[in-house]
Design an enzyme around this catalytic site. Sequence first.
Site, short mmCIF file in Angstrom:
data_model
loop_
_atom_site.label_atom_id
_atom_site.label_comp_id
_atom_site.label_asym_id
_atom_site.label_seq_id
_atom_site.Cartn_x
_atom_site.Cartn_y
_atom_site.Cartn_z
N HIS A 166 77.00 45.41 31.07
CA HIS A 166 78.09 45.80 30.15
C HIS A 166 78.66 47.16 30.54
CE1 HIS A 166 76.16 43.09 26.82
NE2 HIS A 166 76.58 42.40 27.87
N HIS A 226 83.48 37.34 26.73
CA HIS A 226 82.26 38.09 27.04
C HIS A 226 81.71 37.68 28.40
CE1 HIS A 226 78.82 40.64 26.40
NE2 HIS A 226 78.10 39.67 26.93
N ASP A 256 80.85 40.13 31.50
CA ASP A 256 79.62 40.09 32.30
C ASP A 256 79.92 39.96 33.79
OD1 ASP A 256 77.81 40.36 30.21
OD2 ASP A 256 77.40 38.22 30.04
N HIS A 294 74.40 35.32 35.20
CA HIS A 294 74.04 36.49 36.00
C HIS A 294 73.40 36.05 37.31
CE1 HIS A 294 75.06 39.12 32.76
NE2 HIS A 294 74.13 38.65 31.95
#
Length: 295
Positions: free
Chosen positions: A75, A232, A236, A259
């Site tokens: 973030h 969001h 990321d 991720h």
Amino acid sequence: MKQTTINHSVELVGIGLHKGVPVKLVLEPLGENQGIVFYRSDLGVNLPLKPENIVDTKMATVLGKDNARISTIEHLLSAVHAYGIDNLKISVDNEEIPIMDGSALTYCMLLDEAGIKELDAPKKVMEIKQAVEIRESDKFVKIEPDSQLSLNFTIDFNHPVIAKQAHHFVFSKTAYKEQVAKARTFGFLQEVNYLRSIGLAKGGSLNNCIVLDENSILNKEGLRCEKEFVCHKILDAMGDLMVLGMPVMGKYTSFSGSHKLNSMLVKAILADAKNYEVLIAADPAKEFALQKAFA
């Protein structure tokens, strides 16, 4: 364009998402060509932001070296990417970046407070030259050549509130602050209960996460925007792409990315020099586009 850092040091204290303990975060200026360097002030260990130092991507992007780890870096890095900051020291006195409200909004405000300073060295920008793709079952992340940074993200959840969401985001600092920075992380009540049972998510709450039960959002204030969930994921992705060490010019596309896939994509890009070119002195047209994006 010139490389940048921040004008002066700034700091804040927040709670770590998984350990639930207070963490002091300090951002400090660095000189030209120093890059982004994390520092565990409690251990006296520097952790340069490099793909080989990413040691875990299950619940968050985790940086590690020797016996030191710093979790949930994405973030803050997303905001650093959006602000075009090339050189920065990020110090924490524990193993997590504070979660704050679960978005990048607090970090944008912190960087606004710090101010941006130009350095006497040309900015480096990574231009994608050929497509690179990572697949895992039906999930994928891909980046291909483009004259700007754009992110096309689609998510598909078996949940009545989220369902299938897609968003096409053409990067500019202004658009990032309007569309992406405020988008909070989200999780499901059943998963939160499990994570707490194994000693994780101790700092998670309705103040820093959108929490969903089987049919609804538990946060009384609801969503900040209609596409907060997919935005969001874009937040990321911008943080994970910053692990490349410089701003990127390319078209990023993802279906249910993570991720893990983003980290694999970063390493795949760097694995073949034909995939990219580092622009030290961009041609006038590209430099104008970059100046406009980071204005």
